[in-house]
Design an enzyme around this catalytic site. Structure first.
Site, PDB file in Angstrom:
ATOM      1  N   GLY A   1       0.582  -1.209   0.042  1.00 35.72           N
ATOM      2  CA  GLY A   1       0.025  -0.082  -0.189  1.00 35.72           C
ATOM      3  C   GLY A   1       0.810   1.145  -0.023  1.00 35.72           C
ATOM      4  O   GLY A   1       0.332   2.322   0.322  1.00 35.72           O
ATOM      5  N   ALA A   2       1.999   1.192  -0.200  1.00 35.57           N
ATOM      6  CA  ALA A   2       2.843   2.367  -0.275  1.00 35.57           C
ATOM      7  C   ALA A   2       3.066   2.928  -1.764  1.00 35.57           C
ATOM      8  O   ALA A   2       3.864   3.695  -2.089  1.00 35.57           O
ATOM      9  CB  ALA A   2       4.190   1.923   0.311  1.00 35.57           C
TER      10      ALA A   2
ATOM     11  N   LEU B   1       4.153   1.141  -4.289  1.00 34.12           N
ATOM     12  CA  LEU B   1       5.144   0.323  -4.929  1.00 34.12           C
ATOM     13  C   LEU B   1       4.589  -0.952  -5.485  1.00 34.12           C
ATOM     14  O   LEU B   1       5.510  -1.890  -6.155  1.00 34.12           O
ATOM     15  CB  LEU B   1       6.352   0.081  -3.935  1.00 34.12           C
ATOM     16  CG  LEU B   1       6.833   1.349  -3.218  1.00 34.12           C
ATOM     17  CD1 LEU B   1       7.992   0.919  -2.183  1.00 34.12           C
ATOM     18  CD2 LEU B   1       7.334   2.395  -4.179  1.00 34.12           C
TER      19      LEU B   1
ATOM     20  N   SER C   1       1.135  -5.611  -5.005  1.00 32.66           N
ATOM     21  CA  SER C   1      -0.010  -6.291  -5.757  1.00 32.66           C
ATOM     22  C   SER C   1       0.494  -7.128  -6.930  1.00 32.66           C
ATOM     23  O   SER C   1       0.265  -8.154  -6.941  1.00 32.66           O
ATOM     24  CB  SER C   1      -1.503  -5.767  -5.931  1.00 32.66           C
ATOM     25  OG  SER C   1      -1.281  -4.846  -6.621  1.00 32.66           O
TER      26      SER C   1
ATOM     27  N   GLU D   1      -6.328  -9.059 -11.052  1.00 34.05           N
ATOM     28  CA  GLU D   1      -6.508  -7.923 -10.231  1.00 34.05           C
ATOM     29  C   GLU D   1      -7.795  -6.912 -10.678  1.00 34.05           C
ATOM     30  O   GLU D   1      -8.556  -6.746  -9.839  1.00 34.05           O
ATOM     31  CB  GLU D   1      -5.312  -6.876 -10.466  1.00 34.05           C
ATOM     32  CG  GLU D   1      -5.402  -5.776  -9.313  1.00 34.05           C
ATOM     33  CD  GLU D   1      -4.072  -5.357  -8.970  1.00 34.05           C
ATOM     34  OE1 GLU D   1      -3.078  -5.945  -9.039  1.00 34.05           O
ATOM     35  OE2 GLU D   1      -4.055  -4.131  -8.229  1.00 34.05           O
TER      36      GLU D   1
ATOM     37  N   ASP E   1       1.581  -1.558 -13.529  1.00 35.84           N
ATOM     38  CA  ASP E   1       2.290  -2.361 -12.576  1.00 35.84           C
ATOM     39  C   ASP E   1       2.674  -3.767 -12.875  1.00 35.84           C
ATOM     40  O   ASP E   1       3.978  -3.992 -12.742  1.00 35.84           O
ATOM     41  CB  ASP E   1       1.329  -2.550 -11.423  1.00 35.84           C
ATOM     42  CG  ASP E   1       0.790  -1.209 -10.838  1.00 35.84           C
ATOM     43  OD1 ASP E   1       1.305  -0.112 -11.132  1.00 35.84           O
ATOM     44  OD2 ASP E   1      -0.260  -0.956  -9.987  1.00 35.84           O
TER      45      ASP E   1
HETATM   46  P1  ADP Z   1       0.025  -1.512  -3.493  1.00 37.38           P
HETATM   47  O1  ADP Z   1       0.131  -0.407  -3.833  1.00 37.38           O
HETATM   48  O2  ADP Z   1       0.970  -2.169  -2.646  1.00 37.38           O
HETATM   49  O3  ADP Z   1      -0.050  -2.729  -4.791  1.00 37.38           O
HETATM   50  P2  ADP Z   1      -2.639  -2.567  -3.420  1.00 37.38           P
HETATM   51  O4  ADP Z   1      -3.646  -2.235  -2.577  1.00 37.38           O
HETATM   52  O5  ADP Z   1      -2.804  -2.814  -4.860  1.00 37.38           O
HETATM   53  O6  ADP Z   1      -1.514  -1.948  -2.903  1.00 37.38           O
HETATM   54  O7  ADP Z   1      -2.396  -4.074  -3.019  1.00 37.38           O
HETATM   55  C1  ADP Z   1      -2.081  -4.456  -1.791  1.00 37.38           C
HETATM   56  C2  ADP Z   1      -2.584  -5.743  -1.186  1.00 37.38           C
HETATM   57  O8  ADP Z   1      -2.086  -6.863  -1.950  1.00 37.38           O
HETATM   58  C3  ADP Z   1      -2.608  -6.208   0.213  1.00 37.38           C
HETATM   59  O9  ADP Z   1      -3.797  -5.554   0.854  1.00 37.38           O
HETATM   60  C4  ADP Z   1      -2.495  -7.707   0.144  1.00 37.38           C
HETATM   61  O10 ADP Z   1      -4.017  -8.183   0.178  1.00 37.38           O
HETATM   62  C5  ADP Z   1      -2.077  -8.178  -1.187  1.00 37.38           C
HETATM   63  N1  ADP Z   1      -0.570  -8.206  -1.045  1.00 37.38           N
HETATM   64  C6  ADP Z   1       0.288  -7.804  -1.503  1.00 37.38           C
HETATM   65  N2  ADP Z   1       1.689  -8.291  -1.152  1.00 37.38           N
HETATM   66  C7  ADP Z   1       1.220  -9.331  -0.350  1.00 37.38           C
HETATM   67  C8  ADP Z   1       2.031 -10.216   0.374  1.00 37.38           C
HETATM   68  N3  ADP Z   1       3.332 -10.562   0.246  1.00 37.38           N
HETATM   69  N4  ADP Z   1       1.283 -11.257   1.053  1.00 37.38           N
HETATM   70  C9  ADP Z   1       0.078 -11.255   1.112  1.00 37.38           C
HETATM   71  N5  ADP Z   1      -0.882 -10.371   0.525  1.00 37.38           N
HETATM   72  C10 ADP Z   1      -0.195  -9.429  -0.267  1.00 37.38           C
HETATM   73 MG    MG Z   2      -1.368  -2.352  -6.591  1.00 39.77          MG
END
Ligand code: ADP
Ligand code: MG
Length: 392
Positions: free
Chosen positions: A132-133, A135, A138, A170, A182
């Site tokens: 969620g930063a 980066l 997902s 996604e 992404d």
């Molecule tokens: P970001 O900008 O980091 O992509 P998103 O909201 O698109 O933010 O995606 C984040 C979501 O992806 C998390 O809330 C989780 O559901 C999932 N996620 C990402 N990496 C992991 C991980 N290593 N293990 C479990 N879930 C993950």
């Molecule tokens: Mg994402």
């Protein structure tokens, strides 16, 4: 990095009681420039970073699928038949984070893999991509599993098809609307280079960043203000762009010019007008950045980065006071260019900074955030890295 490979293997063994057959990974990404242009069929210029998600995986003898992650206590078990039968977002909500990996398996079925005839798998993820930063944790998660399954299931899909698979996972399974930025960065990037993507055709071309030679580094300043991509602001911006395209009589803003937009100034409402102006000028800034990188190198792209930030702050209105402060302080204390990156409403800033000024910028930002009573940001340097692949 080596440590995370080991952690992924150890995590797999701890959960499933046997060793994985291999470990694959995919990187997070930073978008150098080109924000919200992807779903307008425009241009973007991300690069993969040296933070990755590792997938330790082994095929099974039955059709069971088990997924777990060091980042979550919620492990999921289901059957490949269930995955194949899942119609789009049906049931994705109940899967929580596991909707991302399950969505990848589902999407592989959508592009031609015969899920009914394939064995199930156990997979465990470990990651140092902050969630969620901005980066793209997902896409790193999706990409690591997509390359793993493509190999162990012997599907033979090329990188562009896997981009499509992760994008479908996604958008159509998890239900989070995103463009292909992404997933392209996670799967197609090359070390040392940014990836120039035409989001209309999906074509992607590496553009050397030349940071080492120029003694430059890219500092990420994560403001820790969390965004929620799937709700509110992001969707609303997409709708504004679609409305602008409709009013200009084009299929997408990619087909509109600034002249066309200017001509519509009196009939279009002011907000829609500014949203469209960001997209049109941002597309041009991506093209300019690619040209400048190729002809002059990274020392000359600073003004383009800041122009992009201004456009997101004033026209697209997706910045926050924290992001604006980080950009301002970075520029005042040594960075040659800075902008917020990612979908907006929080997340991170990138600052292109001479390596010897990195600590000065960090100290200045820490001081300014404390003065404003903001949460201390997390700061780290990122290096342009390779895309998804097998690690062991
Ligand atoms: P970001 O900008 O980091 O992509 P998103 O909201 O698109 O933010 O995606 C984040 C979501 O992806 C998390 O809330 C989780 O559901 C999932 N996620 C990402 N990496 C992991 C991980 N290593 N293990 C479990 N879930 C993950
Ligand atoms: Mg994402």
């Amino acid at each position: 990095m080596t440590e995370l490979v080991d952690e992924a293997a150890a995590g797999f063994e701890a959960r499933y009681g046997y060793a994985p057959s291999g470990i694959w990974s995919a990187p997070g990404r930073v978008n150098l420039i080109g924000e919200h242009t992807d779903y307008n069929q425009g241009f973007v210029l991300p690069f993969a970073i040296d933070r990755r998600t590792f997938a330790a995986l082994a095929l099974r003898d039955d059709d069971v699928v088990r997924v777990s992650s060091g980042a979550s206590d919620d492990a999921i078990q289901l059957s490949l038949a269930d995955v194949a039968a899942a119609g789009g977002q049906t049931g994705a909500g109940a899967l929580g984070w596991a909707a991302y990996p399950v969505g990848v398996a589902w999407a592989l079925g959508q592009v031609g893999a015969d899920l009914a005839g394939l064995p199930g798998f156990d997979v465990h993820f470990e990651s140092d991509v902050p969630v969620g930063a901005g980066l793209s944790s997902s896409a790193a998660l999706e990409g690591s599993l997509a390359v793993a399954l493509n190999e162990v299931w012997r599907l033979g899909f090329d990188g562009h098809t896997l981009v499509d698979v992760c994008h479908r996972a996604e958008n159509d399974f998890v239900g989070a609307p995103t463009g292909i930025l992404d997933q392209s960065a996670a799967l197609l990037s090359e070390a040392g280079a940014a990836l120039f993507i035409d989001c209309r055709t999906g074509e992607a071309e590496p553009v050397d960043l030349g940071l080492d030679e120029a003694d430059l580094a890219i500092l990420v300043i994560d403001t820790k203000v969390t965004h929620e991509h799937s709700n509110g602001g992001y969707r609303e911006r997409r709708e504004s762009c679609e409305r602008a395209a409709r009013e200009l009589g084009v299929a997408s803003l990619r087909d509109a010019s600034l002249e066309m937009l200017l001509a519509a100034r009196d009939t279009m409402d002011g907000v829609t007008y500014r949203r469209a102006r960001h997209i049109l000028t941002e597309n041009q800034r991506v093209l300019d950045t690619v040209a400048v990188l190729r002809e002059q190198g990274p020392t000359e792209i600073g003004d383009l980065l800041f122009a992009s930030h201004r456009s997101m702050r004033d026209d697209f209105e997706i910045s926050t006071p924290e992001l604006d402060l980080a950009v301002e302080i970075a520029l005042n204390y040594g960075a040659i260019g800075a902008r917020m990156t990612g979908g907006g409403f929080g997340g991170s800033v990138i600052a292109l900074t001479p390596t010897w000024m990195i600590s000065q910028v960090q100290v200045s930002i820490d001081g300014a955030f404390a003065e404003h009573g903001y949460t201390g940001p997390e700061m780290f340097v990122v290096w342009p890295s390779r895309g998804a692949g097998r690690d062991r």
